[in-house]
Design a protein around this motif. Sequence first.
Motif, PDB file in Angstrom:
ATOM      1  N   VAL A 115      29.637  42.236  33.903  1.00  0.00           N
ATOM      2  CA  VAL A 115      30.588  41.753  34.902  1.00  0.00           C
ATOM      3  C   VAL A 115      31.781  41.040  34.266  1.00  0.00           C
ATOM      4  O   VAL A 115      32.914  41.156  34.754  1.00  0.00           O
ATOM      5  CB  VAL A 115      29.880  40.825  35.917  1.00  0.00           C
ATOM      6  N   ASP A 116      31.555  40.321  33.198  1.00  0.00           N
ATOM      7  CA  ASP A 116      32.645  39.561  32.591  1.00  0.00           C
ATOM      8  C   ASP A 116      33.478  40.457  31.683  1.00  0.00           C
ATOM      9  O   ASP A 116      33.393  40.398  30.448  1.00  0.00           O
ATOM     10  CB  ASP A 116      32.097  38.367  31.813  1.00  0.00           C
ATOM     11  N   ALA A 117      34.302  41.295  32.328  1.00  0.00           N
ATOM     12  CA  ALA A 117      35.123  42.246  31.596  1.00  0.00           C
ATOM     13  C   ALA A 117      36.518  42.287  32.210  1.00  0.00           C
ATOM     14  O   ALA A 117      36.687  41.999  33.396  1.00  0.00           O
ATOM     15  CB  ALA A 117      34.485  43.634  31.642  1.00  0.00           C
ATOM     16  N   PRO A 118      37.530  42.617  31.433  1.00  0.00           N
ATOM     17  CA  PRO A 118      38.884  42.699  31.972  1.00  0.00           C
ATOM     18  C   PRO A 118      38.964  43.665  33.153  1.00  0.00           C
ATOM     19  O   PRO A 118      38.366  44.744  33.122  1.00  0.00           O
ATOM     20  CB  PRO A 118      39.692  43.228  30.777  1.00  0.00           C
ATOM     21  N   GLY A 119      39.674  43.242  34.186  1.00  0.00           N
ATOM     22  CA  GLY A 119      39.857  44.090  35.352  1.00  0.00           C
ATOM     23  C   GLY A 119      38.809  43.949  36.432  1.00  0.00           C
ATOM     24  O   GLY A 119      39.005  44.439  37.548  1.00  0.00           O
ATOM     25  N   GLU A 142      38.021  38.235  36.898  1.00  0.00           N
ATOM     26  CA  GLU A 142      38.842  37.418  37.792  1.00  0.00           C
ATOM     27  C   GLU A 142      38.045  37.016  39.026  1.00  0.00           C
ATOM     28  O   GLU A 142      37.429  37.857  39.686  1.00  0.00           O
ATOM     29  CB  GLU A 142      40.074  38.209  38.239  1.00  0.00           C
ATOM     30  N   LEU A 143      38.060  35.733  39.345  1.00  0.00           N
ATOM     31  CA  LEU A 143      37.421  35.241  40.562  1.00  0.00           C
ATOM     32  C   LEU A 143      38.423  35.296  41.712  1.00  0.00           C
ATOM     33  O   LEU A 143      39.548  34.812  41.588  1.00  0.00           O
ATOM     34  CB  LEU A 143      36.926  33.800  40.368  1.00  0.00           C
ATOM     35  N   VAL A 144      37.990  35.872  42.830  1.00  0.00           N
ATOM     36  CA  VAL A 144      38.822  35.946  44.028  1.00  0.00           C
ATOM     37  C   VAL A 144      38.091  35.159  45.111  1.00  0.00           C
ATOM     38  O   VAL A 144      37.000  35.539  45.537  1.00  0.00           O
ATOM     39  CB  VAL A 144      39.052  37.401  44.474  1.00  0.00           C
ATOM     40  N   ARG A 145      38.686  34.051  45.534  1.00  0.00           N
ATOM     41  CA  ARG A 145      37.973  33.082  46.362  1.00  0.00           C
ATOM     42  C   ARG A 145      38.276  33.237  47.851  1.00  0.00           C
ATOM     43  O   ARG A 145      39.385  33.576  48.248  1.00  0.00           O
ATOM     44  CB  ARG A 145      38.306  31.663  45.909  1.00  0.00           C
ATOM     45  N   ALA A 146      37.244  32.932  48.652  1.00  0.00           N
ATOM     46  CA  ALA A 146      37.383  32.895  50.102  1.00  0.00           C
ATOM     47  C   ALA A 146      36.581  31.701  50.602  1.00  0.00           C
ATOM     48  O   ALA A 146      35.717  31.172  49.902  1.00  0.00           O
ATOM     49  CB  ALA A 146      36.863  34.181  50.736  1.00  0.00           C
ATOM     50  N   LYS A 147      36.862  31.275  51.806  1.00  0.00           N
ATOM     51  CA  LYS A 147      36.170  30.121  52.355  1.00  0.00           C
ATOM     52  C   LYS A 147      34.811  30.528  52.907  1.00  0.00           C
ATOM     53  O   LYS A 147      34.717  31.347  53.820  1.00  0.00           O
ATOM     54  CB  LYS A 147      36.999  29.471  53.468  1.00  0.00           C
ATOM     55  N   ASP A 162      35.012  44.406  42.995  1.00  0.00           N
ATOM     56  CA  ASP A 162      33.982  45.006  42.146  1.00  0.00           C
ATOM     57  C   ASP A 162      32.594  44.432  42.391  1.00  0.00           C
ATOM     58  O   ASP A 162      31.591  45.144  42.269  1.00  0.00           O
ATOM     59  CB  ASP A 162      34.355  44.814  40.673  1.00  0.00           C
ATOM     60  N   THR A 163      32.550  43.151  42.720  1.00  0.00           N
ATOM     61  CA  THR A 163      31.248  42.507  42.872  1.00  0.00           C
ATOM     62  C   THR A 163      31.359  41.267  43.736  1.00  0.00           C
ATOM     63  O   THR A 163      32.452  40.693  43.891  1.00  0.00           O
ATOM     64  CB  THR A 163      30.654  42.141  41.482  1.00  0.00           C
ATOM     65  N   LEU A 164      30.248  40.861  44.290  1.00  0.00           N
ATOM     66  CA  LEU A 164      30.150  39.626  45.074  1.00  0.00           C
ATOM     67  C   LEU A 164      29.187  38.689  44.369  1.00  0.00           C
ATOM     68  O   LEU A 164      28.038  39.057  44.097  1.00  0.00           O
ATOM     69  CB  LEU A 164      29.650  39.924  46.489  1.00  0.00           C
ATOM     70  N   ALA A 165      29.647  37.495  44.024  1.00  0.00           N
ATOM     71  CA  ALA A 165      28.795  36.487  43.402  1.00  0.00           C
ATOM     72  C   ALA A 165      28.105  35.680  44.494  1.00  0.00           C
ATOM     73  O   ALA A 165      28.706  35.370  45.522  1.00  0.00           O
ATOM     74  CB  ALA A 165      29.622  35.561  42.512  1.00  0.00           C
TER      75      ALA A 165
END
Length: 238
Positions: A115-119, A142-147, A162-165
Amino acid sequence: MTLDTDLSRPGVLRAGINLGNILLVTGKAANGDPEGVAPSLAGLIAKHLGLEVALVPFASPGEVADALAEDAWDIALIAEEPERAKTIAFVDAYVEIEATYMVPEASPLKTIADVDAPGVRIAVSDRSAYDLYLSRTLKHAELVRAKGLQGALDLYVTEKLDTLAGLRPALKENAAELGGQRILEGRYTAVRQAVGSKPQNQALQAAIKDFLKTAKADGTVAGLLEKFGVQEKLSVAF
């Protein structure tokens, strides 16, 4: 300092509760108070200390942490995390939850390390404990944040990220709801849910530490997990 001087309201223990954790807050009482492991544990702590409990609900853990500056609570039941520990004195953890990723079934991401890869773009609940952890540790993704949890899930779906943490139990529910998803094996961290207080309230911290040590050893915490049906999703933290 004494226990009395550590309380803003004499005889009352105000407990900040994170409604966003659906494993620890699983319902609502007739009077509107949250119900679940965290509210019940707060009540047991208050009873042990000979105090009344007043539950103070917040929509997210970040809001709980922020409310310390407004003297909104005496204790907070949220995940212990180094960034939060700069202002909150965490007494002890009582349960822990494995955190991992969900990806589309056809995703080339097979392991946590992939997961920790460019893009790679990761949907995450803003200021959750795992957001704070990933913010410190990721080098390329990249982390993309939402409330909130629902916001992060919606972002993952609508933006085709790409993924959901998230926490493994919640991700399993998300995967079942969406279909066509995989949960990656292993974990990038274990989120430890803890009881925190104001740093200066050392008498309160000592009393809670003693209570939690016994409550974890004698099965009290395990009993709460069973009572609220989350014993297969959470582990007692030792």
